[in-house]
Scaffold this motif. Structure first.
Motif, PDB file in Angstrom:
ATOM      1  N   ALA A   1      31.939  12.502 -10.634  1.00 28.56           N
ATOM      2  CA  ALA A   1      32.441  11.377 -11.417  1.00 28.56           C
ATOM      3  C   ALA A   1      33.249  10.438 -10.536  1.00 28.56           C
ATOM      4  CB  ALA A   1      33.304  11.883 -12.567  1.00 28.56           C
ATOM      5  N   ALA A   2      32.960   9.153 -10.629  1.00 35.61           N
ATOM      6  CA  ALA A   2      33.659   8.143  -9.836  1.00 35.61           C
ATOM      7  C   ALA A   2      34.956   7.688 -10.494  1.00 35.61           C
ATOM      8  CB  ALA A   2      32.752   6.936  -9.594  1.00 35.61           C
ATOM      9  N   THR A   3      35.049   7.846 -11.821  1.00 37.52           N
ATOM     10  CA  THR A   3      36.222   7.408 -12.569  1.00 37.52           C
ATOM     11  C   THR A   3      36.622   8.485 -13.569  1.00 37.52           C
ATOM     12  OG1 THR A   3      34.950   6.374 -14.346  1.00 37.52           O
ATOM     13  CG2 THR A   3      35.471   4.981 -12.426  1.00 37.52           C
ATOM     14  N   ALA A   4      37.834   8.372 -14.072  1.00 39.49           N
ATOM     15  CA  ALA A   4      38.299   9.301 -15.103  1.00 39.49           C
ATOM     16  C   ALA A   4      37.434   9.173 -16.359  1.00 39.49           C
ATOM     17  CB  ALA A   4      39.766   9.029 -15.427  1.00 39.49           C
ATOM     18  N   GLU A   5      37.070   7.946 -16.729  1.00 37.80           N
ATOM     19  CA  GLU A   5      36.223   7.767 -17.913  1.00 37.80           C
ATOM     20  C   GLU A   5      34.867   8.430 -17.722  1.00 37.80           C
ATOM     21  OE1 GLU A   5      33.908   4.399 -20.555  1.00 37.80           O
ATOM     22  OE2 GLU A   5      35.716   3.769 -19.469  1.00 37.80           O
ATOM     23  N   GLN A   6      34.286   8.306 -16.546  1.00 35.59           N
ATOM     24  CA  GLN A   6      32.993   8.944 -16.307  1.00 35.59           C
ATOM     25  C   GLN A   6      33.121  10.463 -16.413  1.00 35.59           C
ATOM     26  OE1 GLN A   6      31.164   8.430 -12.414  1.00 35.59           O
ATOM     27  NE2 GLN A   6      29.118   8.593 -13.314  1.00 35.59           N
ATOM     28  N   LEU A   7      34.218  11.019 -15.908  1.00 34.97           N
ATOM     29  CA  LEU A   7      34.413  12.462 -16.044  1.00 34.97           C
ATOM     30  C   LEU A   7      34.579  12.837 -17.510  1.00 34.97           C
ATOM     31  CD1 LEU A   7      34.686  15.239 -14.767  1.00 34.97           C
ATOM     32  CD2 LEU A   7      37.154  14.868 -14.749  1.00 34.97           C
ATOM     33  N   MET A   8      35.354  12.044 -18.256  1.00 28.71           N
ATOM     34  CA  MET A   8      35.545  12.332 -19.676  1.00 28.71           C
ATOM     35  C   MET A   8      34.221  12.304 -20.425  1.00 28.71           C
ATOM     36  SD  MET A   8      36.117  10.884 -22.833  1.00 28.71           S
ATOM     37  CE  MET A   8      35.723  12.328 -23.733  1.00 28.71           C
ATOM     38  N   ARG A   9      33.394  11.293 -20.146  1.00 28.97           N
ATOM     39  CA  ARG A   9      32.090  11.197 -20.797  1.00 28.97           C
ATOM     40  C   ARG A   9      31.206  12.396 -20.420  1.00 28.97           C
ATOM     41  NH1 ARG A   9      30.609   6.594 -23.304  1.00 28.97           N
ATOM     42  NH2 ARG A   9      31.975   4.800 -23.120  1.00 28.97           N
ATOM     43  N   SER A  10      31.256  12.797 -19.150  1.00 27.95           N
ATOM     44  CA  SER A  10      30.434  13.931 -18.725  1.00 27.95           C
ATOM     45  C   SER A  10      30.918  15.226 -19.352  1.00 27.95           C
ATOM     46  CB  SER A  10      30.402  14.037 -17.202  1.00 27.95           C
ATOM     47  OG  SER A  10      31.634  14.469 -16.672  1.00 27.95           O
ATOM     48  N   ARG A  11      32.197  15.349 -19.593  1.00 28.43           N
ATOM     49  CA  ARG A  11      32.728  16.546 -20.259  1.00 28.43           C
ATOM     50  C   ARG A  11      32.307  16.562 -21.729  1.00 28.43           C
ATOM     51  NH1 ARG A  11      36.498  19.841 -18.216  1.00 28.43           N
ATOM     52  NH2 ARG A  11      37.644  19.929 -20.201  1.00 28.43           N
ATOM     53  N   PHE A  12      32.320  15.405 -22.387  1.00 32.94           N
ATOM     54  CA  PHE A  12      31.815  15.341 -23.764  1.00 32.94           C
ATOM     55  C   PHE A  12      30.355  15.779 -23.794  1.00 32.94           C
ATOM     56  CE2 PHE A  12      29.478  13.193 -27.099  1.00 32.94           C
ATOM     57  CZ  PHE A  12      30.200  13.544 -28.227  1.00 32.94           C
TER      58      PHE A  12
END
Length: 124
Positions: free
Chosen positions: A27-38
């Motif tokens: 993940a390049a950003t915190a939002e991308q990590l959050m989306r990938s965790r969802f």
């Protein structure tokens, strides 16, 4: 035909969060990590959730409830968490169904970079 990614972005799962789940990208950003965790909750990838959890708060194991189906994600607000930050928050609303009944989880999550990678650090 590829299925759309559970994270809500208009891309096939394999090209979006699937590549993060497989370890082919980070993940390049915190939002991308959050989306990938969802998405990991949606596809039942407990191993990915544990790998992307800060070690100080990570549980020893994770049993996902198969009766819960994660259906939609709304990102409401982000602070920091870009490619130049080391910390960030993502406020989101996750819609789910449990035994056919709709539910919503709203959370403001904190993310930090650990050894160059974004990890989930807990609830703000």
């Amino acid at each position: 035909m590829s299925r759309t990614c559970p994270c809500g972005l208009p891309a096939p799962y394999q090209d979006c969060c699937g590549k993060l789940h497989r370890g082919a990208a980070a993940a390049a950003t915190a939002e991308q990590l959050m989306r990938s965790r969802f998405s990991a909750f949606g596809v039942g990838d407990a191993a990915y959730l544990l790998r992307t959890w800060h070690p100080a708060a990570r549980p020893a194991s994770l049993d996902l409830d198969r009766k819960v189906r994660w259906v939609r994600l709304e990102v409401l607000e982000t602070t920091g968490g870009s490619v130049v930050h080391t910390e960030g928050t993502v406020r989101f609303r996750a819609h789910y169904a449990e035994r056919g009944r709709p539910g919503v989880l709203e959370e403001n999550s904190r993310f930090v970079r650990l050894e160059g990678r974004w990890v989930y650090a807990g609830v703000v």
